[in-house]
Design an enzyme around this catalytic site. Structure first.
Site, PDB file in Angstrom:
ATOM      1  N   ASP A   1       2.980  -0.703  -5.513  1.00 20.22           N
ATOM      2  CA  ASP A   1       1.917  -1.028  -6.186  1.00 20.22           C
ATOM      3  C   ASP A   1       0.734  -0.807  -5.448  1.00 20.22           C
ATOM      4  OD1 ASP A   1       0.613  -1.580  -8.580  1.00 20.22           O
ATOM      5  OD2 ASP A   1       0.753  -3.595  -8.353  1.00 20.22           O
ATOM      6  N   GLY A   2      -0.366  -0.516  -6.125  1.00 18.60           N
ATOM      7  CA  GLY A   2      -1.837  -0.638  -5.351  1.00 18.60           C
ATOM      8  C   GLY A   2      -2.755  -0.998  -6.576  1.00 18.60           C
TER       9      GLY A   2
ATOM     10  N   GLU B   1      -2.853   3.007  -4.603  1.00 18.85           N
ATOM     11  CA  GLU B   1      -1.495   3.384  -5.339  1.00 18.85           C
ATOM     12  C   GLU B   1      -0.760   4.528  -4.151  1.00 18.85           C
ATOM     13  OE1 GLU B   1       0.199   2.182  -7.568  1.00 18.85           O
ATOM     14  OE2 GLU B   1      -1.250   1.446  -9.269  1.00 18.85           O
TER      15      GLU B   1
ATOM     16  N   ASP C   1       4.025   2.086 -10.978  1.00 18.32           N
ATOM     17  CA  ASP C   1       3.670   1.897 -12.331  1.00 18.32           C
ATOM     18  C   ASP C   1       2.444   2.688 -12.463  1.00 18.32           C
ATOM     19  OD1 ASP C   1       1.682   0.393 -10.803  1.00 18.32           O
ATOM     20  OD2 ASP C   1       2.300  -1.537 -11.574  1.00 18.32           O
TER      21      ASP C   1
ATOM     22  N   HIS D   1       3.098  -4.946 -15.413  1.00 16.78           N
ATOM     23  CA  HIS D   1       2.969  -6.366 -15.995  1.00 16.78           C
ATOM     24  C   HIS D   1       3.657  -6.388 -17.065  1.00 16.78           C
ATOM     25  CE1 HIS D   1      -0.475  -6.376 -13.244  1.00 16.78           C
ATOM     26  NE2 HIS D   1      -0.892  -5.206 -13.727  1.00 16.78           N
TER      27      HIS D   1
ATOM     28  N   ASP E   1       2.969  -6.077  -7.136  1.00 15.64           N
ATOM     29  CA  ASP E   1       1.592  -6.507  -7.801  1.00 15.64           C
ATOM     30  C   ASP E   1       1.022  -7.674  -7.226  1.00 15.64           C
ATOM     31  OD1 ASP E   1      -0.436  -6.431  -9.806  1.00 15.64           O
ATOM     32  OD2 ASP E   1       0.333  -8.271 -10.479  1.00 15.64           O
TER      33      ASP E   1
END
Length: 146
Positions: free
Chosen positions: A8-9, A47, A71, A125, A135
Protein backbone atom coordinates in the site's frame (compact mmCIF):
# COMPACT_ATOMS: atom_id res chain seq x y z
CA UNK A 1 6.54 -22.72 -0.17
CA UNK A 2 4.08 -20.05 -1.08
CA UNK A 3 4.74 -16.32 -0.71
CA UNK A 4 2.14 -13.57 -0.65
CA UNK A 5 2.83 -9.84 -0.61
CA UNK A 6 0.45 -7.03 0.35
CA UNK A 7 1.40 -3.47 -0.55
CA UNK A 8 0.00 0.00 0.00
CA UNK A 9 0.97 3.61 -0.47
CA UNK A 10 -0.70 6.89 0.21
CA UNK A 11 -0.42 10.60 0.81
CA UNK A 12 -2.01 13.27 2.94
CA UNK A 13 -2.71 15.69 0.13
CA UNK A 14 -1.46 14.84 -3.35
CA UNK A 15 1.28 15.91 -3.38
CA UNK A 16 1.94 15.87 0.32
CA UNK A 17 3.57 13.77 3.02
CA UNK A 18 3.45 10.15 1.96
CA UNK A 19 4.02 6.65 3.19
CA UNK A 20 4.31 3.16 1.79
CA UNK A 21 4.30 -0.31 3.30
CA UNK A 22 4.43 -3.96 2.45
CA UNK A 23 4.24 -7.24 4.25
CA UNK A 24 5.21 -10.72 3.20
CA UNK A 25 3.53 -13.95 4.18
CA UNK A 26 5.13 -17.35 3.78
CA UNK A 27 2.62 -20.19 3.74
CA UNK A 28 0.10 -17.82 5.31
CA UNK A 29 2.35 -16.72 8.18
CA UNK A 30 3.61 -13.15 8.48
CA UNK A 31 7.40 -13.06 8.06
CA UNK A 32 8.15 -9.39 7.32
CA UNK A 33 6.67 -5.91 7.52
CA UNK A 34 8.46 -2.88 6.10
CA UNK A 35 7.48 0.73 5.56
CA UNK A 36 8.89 4.12 4.68
CA UNK A 37 7.87 7.56 3.57
CA UNK A 38 8.73 10.95 2.15
CA UNK A 39 7.92 14.49 3.24
CA UNK A 40 6.63 15.56 -0.18
CA UNK A 41 5.50 13.02 -2.74
CA UNK A 42 2.46 11.65 -4.58
CA UNK A 43 0.10 8.78 -3.93
CA UNK A 44 1.17 6.94 -7.09
CA UNK A 45 4.87 7.22 -6.22
CA UNK A 46 4.15 5.72 -2.81
CA UNK A 47 2.11 2.87 -4.30
CA UNK A 48 4.97 2.12 -6.69
CA UNK A 49 7.58 2.43 -3.93
CA UNK A 50 5.83 -0.22 -1.85
CA UNK A 51 5.77 -2.68 -4.74
CA UNK A 52 9.35 -1.98 -5.84
CA UNK A 53 10.63 -2.36 -2.28
CA UNK A 54 8.80 -5.65 -1.80
CA UNK A 55 10.01 -7.13 -5.09
CA UNK A 56 13.56 -5.94 -4.38
CA UNK A 57 13.41 -7.82 -1.08
CA UNK A 58 12.27 -10.98 -2.87
CA UNK A 59 14.97 -10.75 -5.49
CA UNK A 60 17.75 -10.00 -3.00
CA UNK A 61 16.70 -13.01 -0.92
CA UNK A 62 16.50 -15.50 -3.77
CA UNK A 63 12.71 -15.72 -3.78
CA UNK A 64 11.51 -15.81 -7.36
CA UNK A 65 7.77 -16.41 -7.12
CA UNK A 66 4.95 -14.73 -5.20
CA UNK A 67 1.37 -13.54 -5.35
CA UNK A 68 1.18 -9.77 -4.92
CA UNK A 69 -1.94 -7.95 -3.73
CA UNK A 70 -2.38 -4.21 -4.26
CA UNK A 71 -5.38 -1.93 -3.93
CA UNK A 72 -3.91 0.32 -6.63
CA UNK A 73 -5.41 -0.21 -10.06
CA UNK A 74 -2.74 2.20 -11.32
CA UNK A 75 -0.01 -0.26 -10.28
CA UNK A 76 -1.86 -3.43 -11.31
CA UNK A 77 -2.97 -2.13 -14.72
CA UNK A 78 0.32 -0.36 -15.31
CA UNK A 79 2.52 -3.44 -14.88
CA UNK A 80 0.17 -6.01 -16.43
CA UNK A 81 -1.19 -3.99 -19.34
CA UNK A 82 -0.16 -0.37 -20.02
CA UNK A 83 3.61 -0.86 -19.72
CA UNK A 84 3.81 -2.85 -22.97
CA UNK A 85 2.45 0.07 -25.00
CA UNK A 86 4.52 2.60 -23.04
CA UNK A 87 7.73 0.76 -23.87
CA UNK A 88 6.73 0.21 -27.50
CA UNK A 89 5.93 3.94 -27.82
CA UNK A 90 9.20 5.15 -26.27
CA UNK A 91 7.66 5.69 -22.82
CA UNK A 92 4.83 7.79 -24.21
CA UNK A 93 1.17 7.46 -23.30
CA UNK A 94 -1.55 6.86 -25.86
CA UNK A 95 -2.05 10.65 -25.80
CA UNK A 96 1.67 11.07 -26.69
CA UNK A 97 2.55 12.54 -23.29
CA UNK A 98 5.45 11.35 -21.18
CA UNK A 99 4.68 8.47 -18.84
CA UNK A 100 4.55 9.85 -15.30
CA UNK A 101 6.87 8.22 -12.77
CA UNK A 102 8.87 6.61 -15.57
CA UNK A 103 11.89 5.89 -13.36
CA UNK A 104 9.66 3.91 -10.99
CA UNK A 105 8.08 1.98 -13.87
CA UNK A 106 11.49 1.16 -15.37
CA UNK A 107 12.66 -0.26 -12.02
CA UNK A 108 9.42 -2.17 -11.50
CA UNK A 109 9.59 -3.60 -15.02
CA UNK A 110 13.18 -4.73 -14.44
CA UNK A 111 12.26 -6.52 -11.22
CA UNK A 112 9.08 -8.00 -12.67
CA UNK A 113 11.04 -9.48 -15.57
CA UNK A 114 13.29 -11.37 -13.13
CA UNK A 115 10.45 -12.76 -11.02
CA UNK A 116 7.28 -14.78 -11.44
CA UNK A 117 4.65 -12.52 -9.88
CA UNK A 118 0.94 -13.15 -9.86
CA UNK A 119 -0.61 -9.66 -9.83
CA UNK A 120 -3.87 -9.23 -7.92
CA UNK A 121 -6.05 -6.20 -7.26
CA UNK A 122 -7.99 -6.05 -3.99
CA UNK A 123 -10.55 -3.49 -2.92
CA UNK A 124 -9.07 -1.08 -0.39
CA UNK A 125 -10.74 -0.40 2.97
CA UNK A 126 -12.90 -3.49 2.57
CA UNK A 127 -11.89 -5.27 5.77
CA UNK A 128 -9.23 -7.54 4.25
CA UNK A 129 -6.86 -8.23 7.16
CA UNK A 130 -3.50 -7.84 5.42
CA UNK A 131 -4.57 -4.98 3.18
CA UNK A 132 -5.81 -3.13 6.28
CA UNK A 133 -2.47 -3.79 7.99
CA UNK A 134 -0.38 -2.25 5.19
CA UNK A 135 -2.77 0.71 5.13
CA UNK A 136 -2.21 1.14 8.88
CA UNK A 137 1.58 1.05 8.42
CA UNK A 138 1.30 3.56 5.56
CA UNK A 139 -0.71 5.94 7.75
CA UNK A 140 1.90 5.66 10.53
CA UNK A 141 4.59 6.70 8.05
CA UNK A 142 2.53 9.67 6.85
CA UNK A 143 2.00 10.78 10.45
CA UNK A 144 5.78 11.08 10.94
CA UNK A 145 5.76 14.10 8.59
CA UNK A 146 2.87 15.99 10.16
Amino acid sequence: MSYSIYTDGGCSGNPGPGGWAYLILKDGKLILEKSGGEALTTNNKMELSAVISSLSFLYENGIREASLYTDSQYVKNGITNWIFSWKKNGWRTSQKGEVKNKEYWVKLDELNSKLNIEWNWVKGHAGLKWNERVDELTQLEIAKFR
